[in-house]
Design a protein around this motif. Structure first.
Motif, short mmCIF file in Angstrom:
data_model
loop_
_atom_site.label_atom_id
_atom_site.label_comp_id
_atom_site.label_asym_id
_atom_site.label_seq_id
_atom_site.Cartn_x
_atom_site.Cartn_y
_atom_site.Cartn_z
N PRO A 57 0.87 -1.24 -0.14
CA PRO A 57 0.04 -0.02 -0.07
C PRO A 57 0.94 1.11 -0.03
O PRO A 57 1.92 1.06 0.49
CB PRO A 57 -0.74 -0.06 1.22
N ALA A 58 0.13 2.41 -0.51
CA ALA A 58 1.12 3.63 -0.68
C ALA A 58 1.33 4.12 0.82
O ALA A 58 2.56 4.75 0.87
CB ALA A 58 0.24 4.87 -1.28
N GLY B 147 5.53 5.62 2.57
CA GLY B 147 6.05 6.83 3.04
C GLY B 147 5.95 8.06 2.41
O GLY B 147 5.39 9.07 2.37
N ALA B 148 6.09 7.88 0.84
CA ALA B 148 6.01 8.75 -0.21
C ALA B 148 5.54 8.14 -1.67
O ALA B 148 6.00 7.02 -1.86
CB ALA B 148 7.25 9.54 -0.33
N VAL B 149 4.74 8.58 -2.32
CA VAL B 149 4.21 8.38 -3.36
C VAL B 149 4.98 8.88 -4.57
O VAL B 149 4.83 10.23 -4.59
CB VAL B 149 2.61 8.37 -3.67
N PRO B 150 5.62 8.23 -5.40
CA PRO B 150 6.37 8.72 -6.71
C PRO B 150 5.24 9.49 -7.69
O PRO B 150 4.31 8.57 -7.96
CB PRO B 150 7.08 7.89 -7.08
N VAL B 151 5.53 10.43 -7.86
CA VAL B 151 4.52 11.17 -9.05
C VAL B 151 5.44 11.51 -10.39
O VAL B 151 5.94 12.65 -10.39
CB VAL B 151 3.74 12.26 -8.48
N PRO B 152 5.68 10.80 -11.44
CA PRO B 152 6.34 11.12 -12.79
C PRO B 152 5.65 12.19 -13.48
O PRO B 152 4.45 12.00 -13.72
CB PRO B 152 6.49 9.81 -13.11
N GLY C 158 10.00 15.19 -12.00
CA GLY C 158 8.99 14.29 -11.00
C GLY C 158 8.95 14.92 -9.62
O GLY C 158 9.64 15.62 -9.26
N ALA C 159 8.21 14.26 -8.94
CA ALA C 159 7.84 14.58 -7.44
C ALA C 159 7.39 13.31 -6.74
O ALA C 159 7.30 12.14 -7.10
CB ALA C 159 6.62 15.66 -7.38
N GLU C 160 7.57 13.62 -5.41
CA GLU C 160 7.19 12.59 -4.41
C GLU C 160 6.24 13.53 -3.41
O GLU C 160 6.66 14.41 -2.85
CB GLU C 160 8.50 12.03 -3.58
N LEU C 161 4.99 12.86 -3.12
CA LEU C 161 4.01 13.28 -2.18
C LEU C 161 4.01 12.42 -1.16
O LEU C 161 3.76 11.06 -1.05
CB LEU C 161 2.84 13.29 -2.96
N PRO D 39 6.94 17.43 0.27
CA PRO D 39 7.25 16.76 -0.88
C PRO D 39 8.61 17.16 -1.69
O PRO D 39 9.14 18.23 -1.25
CB PRO D 39 6.01 17.53 -1.68
N GLY D 40 8.64 16.19 -2.33
CA GLY D 40 10.25 16.04 -2.98
C GLY D 40 9.99 16.45 -4.82
O GLY D 40 8.78 16.10 -5.02
N VAL D 41 10.72 17.22 -5.17
CA VAL D 41 10.86 17.49 -6.48
C VAL D 41 12.37 16.97 -7.20
O VAL D 41 13.46 17.47 -6.70
CB VAL D 41 10.46 19.09 -6.87
#
Length: 172
Positions: A27-28, A32-37, A55-58, A92-94
């Motif tokens: 599960p997401a 801890g963080a969900v990658p968002v390409p 890309g980002a990490e939420l 969030p990460g970028v």
């Protein structure tokens, strides 16, 4: 085979299949963080230009268990009537990598910014109250003594350590 036996057997097989599927899936919230390409390859191929890679990490916030009330000697009410709720999540990460047409010289073909997702720990505000009566005392034959009511606000807390990397160099 009776229809009730077939129904029971079908229910058991369904439960086993669901348990096996749940065991293999991650599960997401566990990540801890969900990658968002951000898919820009189609635009890059159709326009024949180099576009940035993005890309980002939420982060997924997770609520913790609040501390229970603490009873103190001499008080009628516990110390924390409304406890603070801890929430763990992240910033969030970028990830951005953009091509440069040799603007900075021959050795610089790209510029990149990388801000990884960082942990964020918070505590919601809480409330501490005390009744306008003291605890029963032996001097007053077990009766409470009137006093001033007391109220206090437990301040919220926020802890994090963000970071970022900026780079320019050769390569695509």
């Amino acid at each position: 085979m009776k229809s009730s036996t077939r129904g029971t057997l079908a229910a058991v097989i369904t439960c086993v299949a669901a348990a096996a599927g749940a065991a293999t899936a991650t599960p997401a919230a566990a990540l801890g963080a969900v990658p968002v390409p951000v898919p820009l390859e189609g635009v890059e191929n159709s326009l024949h230009v180099g576009l940035p890679k993005l890309g980002a990490e939420l982060p997924v916030p997770m609520a913790g268990a609040p501390e229970g009330p603490r009873y103190a000697e001499g008080r009628l009410l516990p110390e924390r009537v409304l406890p603070q709720l801890p929430v763990d999540g992240g910033l969030p990460g970028v990830h951005l990598r953009a091509p440069l047409p040799h603007v900075l010289g021959d050795g610089f073909d790209h510029a990149g910014v990388d801000t990884p997702a960082s942990d964020l720990r918070t505590l919601a505000p809480g409330l501490s109250l005390d009744a306008p009566l003291t605890a029963p005392e032996a001097d007053t034959l077990g009766l409470p003594v009137p006093g001033l009511p007391r109220a206090g606000l437990l301040a919220p807390a926020l802890r994090t350590t963000p970071g970022a990397n900026l780079a320019a160099g050769p390569g695509r």
